[in-house]
Design a protein around this motif. Structure first.
Motif, PDB file in Angstrom:
ATOM      1  N   GLU A 149      -4.056   1.679   0.361  1.00 34.85           N
ATOM      2  CA  GLU A 149      -3.291   1.793   1.602  1.00 34.85           C
ATOM      3  C   GLU A 149      -2.552   3.123   1.737  1.00 34.85           C
ATOM      4  O   GLU A 149      -1.892   3.362   2.740  1.00 34.85           O
ATOM      5  CB  GLU A 149      -2.310   0.631   1.761  1.00 34.85           C
ATOM      6  N   ASP A 186      -6.600  -0.220   4.990  1.00 33.66           N
ATOM      7  CA  ASP A 186      -5.647  -1.225   4.537  1.00 33.66           C
ATOM      8  C   ASP A 186      -5.996  -1.659   3.115  1.00 33.66           C
ATOM      9  O   ASP A 186      -7.099  -1.415   2.607  1.00 33.66           O
ATOM     10  CB  ASP A 186      -5.649  -2.426   5.481  1.00 33.66           C
ATOM     11  N   GLU A 187      -5.058  -2.327   2.464  1.00 30.81           N
ATOM     12  CA  GLU A 187      -5.211  -2.673   1.059  1.00 30.81           C
ATOM     13  C   GLU A 187      -6.389  -3.614   0.827  1.00 30.81           C
ATOM     14  O   GLU A 187      -7.147  -3.457  -0.136  1.00 30.81           O
ATOM     15  CB  GLU A 187      -3.927  -3.303   0.531  1.00 30.81           C
ATOM     16  N   ALA A 241      -1.967  -4.383   9.498  1.00 31.36           N
ATOM     17  CA  ALA A 241      -2.018  -4.592   8.055  1.00 31.36           C
ATOM     18  C   ALA A 241      -1.583  -6.013   7.698  1.00 31.36           C
ATOM     19  O   ALA A 241      -2.147  -6.649   6.801  1.00 31.36           O
ATOM     20  CB  ALA A 241      -1.135  -3.575   7.336  1.00 31.36           C
ATOM     21  N   HIS A 257      -0.475  -0.008  13.139  1.00 29.43           N
ATOM     22  CA  HIS A 257      -1.047  -0.242  11.811  1.00 29.43           C
ATOM     23  C   HIS A 257      -0.178  -1.206  11.003  1.00 29.43           C
ATOM     24  O   HIS A 257      -0.698  -1.959  10.169  1.00 29.43           O
ATOM     25  CB  HIS A 257      -1.198   1.078  11.056  1.00 29.43           C
ATOM     26  N   GLU A 258       1.140  -1.202  11.247  1.00 31.23           N
ATOM     27  CA  GLU A 258       2.027  -2.101  10.513  1.00 31.23           C
ATOM     28  C   GLU A 258       1.708  -3.559  10.844  1.00 31.23           C
ATOM     29  O   GLU A 258       1.686  -4.426   9.957  1.00 31.23           O
ATOM     30  CB  GLU A 258       3.483  -1.778  10.842  1.00 31.23           C
TER      31      GLU A 258
END
Length: 637
Positions: free
Chosen positions: A433, A389-390, A526, A522-523
């Motif tokens: 990401e 993730d970012e 995140a 994952h959405e």
């Protein structure tokens, strides 16, 4: 369709701008251009150029009957990882640098490694092990494990490494599946300073297989216990062979090098066989191009050798290039939480390759553990195992790389053998990401349930659409006679952006059907990780008259009251994903159940959430967390 042969990064967008790799890194990078002037499959010839061949190959790919990469060629993996470096005058260069759990260290030059491998190869040969025989290796991260792998490769035997944390039943299954009649095991191993018996598990496994198993035991515990009549002591096994030289056996490029089973963390384990020429060529080239290694570089991959990452990027890739590879028996937070960074500082590690979950753990503990160490030797950081993730990417880039290191996020699987999706660090911009574009020679598609390509930015199944050298035997399927008709559905969900960068969404099996929409875990994760104070998160779906998201959340050190964070978590998911995806349950936990390679075991979390219970925690590096989570009674508060 996205084809890595024709894509060139560098275009910025306004939502998620590319980060340029450091100029100093680009100036010294191994690969500074993609080499798009060669057509597939001939483009893979560049990978074969990183190996020494006993017999030159005749064709890059012969697709007459299956996929025969580097057809007609012969080579030996042990020779490529040892002998040619000694012959090139680098015998005094360090090949392996080992750090044990109790603070012990051992260093092997390429000359030392040659001596050890030849002695063991001679002993195996005289014990009757021949080409294509399967030798099982059941050991922790000790030097004897890569030595045994290379000794098997030297005489043409096929090795099967079984992760030392696996149970006796798992070992028995792998012995039976491969028909292996030779087993190397340690007497035990250390975990957080405590000794665990490994030999007893090996004994029990051998009782449950139909074949007779010849057993050799490596002393690790030094407790003077007799091994019994069924075992040969490793030191005694090789004692009469020191100084002997075993000629490396010529192996056809498509002869097997090793067998390995998928971890089984996302389904039933599958036995994968990798070939000598195609596999070794792909891992050597990707180690050079993606991980930027050259002879003499010092490199550390934290993955256990029991997994494919350890095979490819702890043993075969670095040693094929003549680098120094660090082996570490311990865990990232033992005996102190800064020990990992101490290892990097002490060994002058230049390239560091680890899992996003490891990075998230350190972000959770705070940057002071990192800041107290001199990490100026680092020039490249890599991630593998799960989507990054970012927030995790930025922490890694800022606190570990000090904004002076290139970062590569890589995607590949046990089935593929080596990296397939990644930026080339001296060529492409970095996009937090996003794993990156396909490597040159790799082609992918994102498809819907009917197999049709989806539009840019839409989610779907990640499919590989061309064969490649490192792929396992019988991986994928063909829909026609031409190689271009080959397809391999990876089981991962993804999107691809306008620049050709692939964004991974997690395993297809982890998808949730919420409010008539298919959503990837994952959405949601995140969005949760983007909340200030959250270190990591895992989401699973629980069927309670309709699928309900359960979120397991680990907080950073010093974060405020959990009740306030819980509401921020729900608000973030509602804002970034939609109210329909808001977790009904948010469980705060000091850690998530993870494998030794750092993969979060969502299957275990799902079993905990449903009250099913977790029966087997042998694959976990932190099994104690399962009991803690199972003891939570009111999971909604």
């Amino acid at each position: 369709m996205t084809d890595g042969m024709s894509f060139r990064g560098g275009v910025r967008d306004t939502e998620n701008a590319l980060v340029d790799p450091p100029a100093a890194f680009v100036e010294q990078a191994n690969v500074t251009a993609r080499g798009v002037d060669r057509e597939w499959p001939e483009c893979w010839a560049r990978a074969a150029d990183y190996l020494d061949w006993m017999t030159p190959y005749e064709r890059v790919l012969d697709a007459t009957d299956g996929y025969d990469w580097f057809a007609g060629g012969e080579l030996n993996a042990s020779y490529n990882c040892i002998d040619r470096h000694v012959e090139a005058g680098r015998k005094s260069q360090t090949a392996l640098r080992w750090e044990g759990r109790l603070g012990e260290t051992r260093t092997y030059t390429y000359h030392d490694l040659s001596r050890e491998v030849n002695a063991l190869a001679a002993a195996l040969r005289d014990r009757g092990v021949e080409a294509d025989d399967v030798v099982t290796l059941y050991m922790p991260m000790v030097p004897e494990l890569p030595i045994a792998m290379l000794a098997c490769a030297r005489i043409g035997a096929v090795h099967s490494v079984v992760f030392a944390g696996y149970s006796a039943d798992a070992l028995a299954t792998r012995l039976a599946d491969t028909g292996s009649a030779v087993l190397f095991a340690c007497d035990g191993y250390y975990r957080r300073g405590t000794a665990y018996d490994l030999k007893r598990k090996a004994d029990n496994a051998c009782l449950d297989v139909p074949q007779s198993v010849d057993r050799i035991v490596v002393d690790r515990l030094d407790d003077d216990r007799p091994h019994g009549d069924n075992y040969t002591d490793y030191a005694a096994f090789v004692a009469d062979y020191w100084g002997e030289t075993v000629a490396p056996v010529a192996r056809a490029a498509n002869d097997p090098l090793f067998e390995i089973q998928t971890s089984g963390t996302t389904g039933e384990p599958t036995l994968i066989r990798h070939t000598t020429g195609g596999y070794l060529a792909q891992v050597a080239w990707t180690t050079h191009a993606v991980l930027d290694l050259e002879p003499g570089d010092t490199y550390w991959c934290t993955a256990d050798i029991g997994w494919i990452t350890g095979h490819s990027y702890t043993v075969y890739g670095p040693l094929a290039l003549g680098a120094t590879t660090v082996l570490y028996e311990g865990t990232s937070d033992y005996p102190e939480r800064d020990h990992l960074w101490e290892v990097i500082e002490r060994n002058g590690v230049e390239v560091f390759y680890t899992a996003p979950t490891v990075i998230r753990a350190f972000a959770k503990w705070g940057s002071d553990h990192v800041d107290r160490h001199d990490l100026s030797s680092l020039r490249l950081l890599g991630t593998v195992g799960e989507p990054t993730d970012e927030a995790t990417w930025e922490w890694y880039y800022e606190h570990v790389g000090r904004e002076s290191c290139a970062v590569v996020d890589t995607w590949w699987q046990t089935e593929t053998g080596g990296v397939l999706l990644s930026t080339l660090p001296g060529v492409d911009g970095m996009r937090p990401e996003a794993v990156g574009p396909p490597l040159p020679g790799v082609s992918v598609d994102i498809v819907d349930a009917r197999g049709n390509s989806v539009d840019t930015g839409d989610s779907g199944s990640l499919v590989l659409t061309r064969p490649f050298p490192g792929m396992g035997v019988d991986v994928g399927e063909s829909t026609g006679n031409a190689p271009e008709a080959w397809r391999y559905r990876t089981g991962d969900a993804a999107t691809v952006d306008a620049d050709g960068y692939v964004h991974l969404l997690g395993r297809e099996d982890d998808a949730l059907d919420l409010d008539g929409r298919r959503l990837w875990t994952h959405e949601i994760e995140a969005a949760i990780v983007g909340v200030e104070g959250v270190a990591e998160a895992a989401v699973v779906g629980v069927d309670a008259g309709g699928v309900t998201p359960y979120a397991y959340v680990s907080l950073q050190r010093g974060t405020g009251p959990a009740s306030a964070i819980r509401e921020r978590v729900r608000d973030a998911v509602a804002r970034d994903v939609g109210a329909f995806a808001t977790p009904a349950t948010v469980v705060f936990t000091p850690d998530l159940p993870k494998t030794r390679s750092g993969k979060v075991m969502r299957r275990h979390l799902r079993q905990i959430a449903t009250g099913e219970g977790v029966s087997d925690t042998s694959v976990l590096r932190n099994p104690e967390i399962v009991g803690e989570l199972e003891s939570v009674t009111d999971v909604s508060e």
